[in-house]
Design an enzyme around this catalytic site. Sequence first.
Site, PDB file in Angstrom:
ATOM      1  N   ASP A 180     -62.682  93.946 -64.078  1.00  0.00           N
ATOM      2  CA  ASP A 180     -62.898  92.810 -64.962  1.00  0.00           C
ATOM      3  C   ASP A 180     -61.634  92.600 -65.785  1.00  0.00           C
ATOM      4  O   ASP A 180     -61.385  93.293 -66.760  1.00  0.00           O
ATOM      5  CB  ASP A 180     -64.106  93.117 -65.860  1.00  0.00           C
ATOM      6  CG  ASP A 180     -64.444  91.977 -66.803  1.00  0.00           C
ATOM      7  OD1 ASP A 180     -63.605  91.069 -66.966  1.00  0.00           O
ATOM      8  OD2 ASP A 180     -65.539  92.009 -67.384  1.00  0.00           O
ATOM      9  N   HIS A 219     -73.458  87.284 -61.377  1.00  0.00           N
ATOM     10  CA  HIS A 219     -73.634  88.046 -62.623  1.00  0.00           C
ATOM     11  C   HIS A 219     -74.407  87.163 -63.597  1.00  0.00           C
ATOM     12  O   HIS A 219     -74.394  85.943 -63.481  1.00  0.00           O
ATOM     13  CB  HIS A 219     -72.268  88.363 -63.259  1.00  0.00           C
ATOM     14  CG  HIS A 219     -71.508  89.440 -62.568  1.00  0.00           C
ATOM     15  ND1 HIS A 219     -71.112  90.596 -63.193  1.00  0.00           N
ATOM     16  CD2 HIS A 219     -71.058  89.541 -61.288  1.00  0.00           C
ATOM     17  CE1 HIS A 219     -70.441  91.357 -62.340  1.00  0.00           C
ATOM     18  NE2 HIS A 219     -70.385  90.731 -61.174  1.00  0.00           N
ATOM     19  N   ASP A 277     -69.450  98.688 -61.913  1.00  0.00           N
ATOM     20  CA  ASP A 277     -69.506  97.325 -62.435  1.00  0.00           C
ATOM     21  C   ASP A 277     -68.596  97.206 -63.666  1.00  0.00           C
ATOM     22  O   ASP A 277     -68.514  98.132 -64.472  1.00  0.00           O
ATOM     23  CB  ASP A 277     -70.968  97.020 -62.811  1.00  0.00           C
ATOM     24  CG  ASP A 277     -71.257  95.532 -62.911  1.00  0.00           C
ATOM     25  OD1 ASP A 277     -70.446  94.730 -62.412  1.00  0.00           O
ATOM     26  OD2 ASP A 277     -72.312  95.178 -63.478  1.00  0.00           O
ATOM     27  N   ASN A 327     -80.057  94.079 -63.740  1.00  0.00           N
ATOM     28  CA  ASN A 327     -79.997  95.170 -64.707  1.00  0.00           C
ATOM     29  C   ASN A 327     -81.385  95.417 -65.298  1.00  0.00           C
ATOM     30  O   ASN A 327     -82.223  96.061 -64.687  1.00  0.00           O
ATOM     31  CB  ASN A 327     -78.931  94.853 -65.766  1.00  0.00           C
ATOM     32  CG  ASN A 327     -78.498  96.071 -66.553  1.00  0.00           C
ATOM     33  OD1 ASN A 327     -79.184  97.089 -66.562  1.00  0.00           O
ATOM     34  ND2 ASN A 327     -77.385  95.994 -67.228  1.00  0.00           N
TER      35      ASN A 327
HETATM   36 ZN   LIG Z   1     -71.593  91.254 -64.949  1.00  0.00          ZN
END
Ligand SMILES: [Zn+2]
Length: 289
Positions: free
Chosen positions: A107, A216, A85, A240
Amino acid sequence: MAAYPENNRTWQIIHNARKGGYAVGGFCVYNAEGVLAVIKAAERCRSPAMIQFFPWTLHFHGPAFIKYAAEVARAASVPISIHLDHCLKPSDADLALECAFDSIMVDGSMYDEEGNIKYVKSVVDRAKDKGITVEAELGRMEGGEDGLPTIDLESVFTDPDMAADFVKKTGVHFLAPSFGNVHGPYPAGGAEKHWRLDRLEKIHAALGDATPLVLHGTHPLSDEMIRVGMARGMVKVNQNRNVRNGYHEYIAENCTKVELTTLQVEAVEAYSKGVERLMVEVFDSAGKA
Ligand SMILES: [Zn+2]
């Protein structure tokens, strides 16, 4: 045998979920208990799952831990893939491509549009040679998820037309859009107030079935809002802290009272209950593997 990317484990898990009308959890874990808890929950519910790590794991545990996770995940009786991630640094992407990941999320939100395309495409091109699929973020999500910088600027929402162009230019397989979702706690009013659903619907329409969306910014998020996202194209839902509450509580209460072996067994049990709850009650992925 199917060719890339159809033969990729993450690709199969996500597209099967899309076709089946359910979601798959991308569970961020930090230790072996987390790996075992997701596997245990997935096997018990007969659900597919994704186990994901932050680059932190690559540096703290090292690539051997990814190999361990991939081996136990592949030995499971249900499909489970291993994912990285939020890979922000090009050097981390280089390292990740040498590891046992099925998929990685790059990202490039710190770059401008052109820089983001360049960075993501360079990873996609190399990932293909390794049989790894790629998720990317377009637009910018605020927040301070582990290892991510906190951005003080206003959130930059994903533009639907740009999203389609971005996918075409980079070849990315899955997209994490920004539509008012944030990493870390939501400001007052929560996701209910801050999500721009019209924006999400347009992004989903622009990308179609070929590029499933990833949610997300789910800390915290009500079950209902996850379902709202699922109804608008979210196929992979990252999780998470939320699923670890029972795990933390069990350890806090028992860490000085029981043997370490018992502590680990029972803590994994508590952890897996949090994962199972989502598979059964929200994602509807239970019974699909
Ligand atoms: Zn994220």
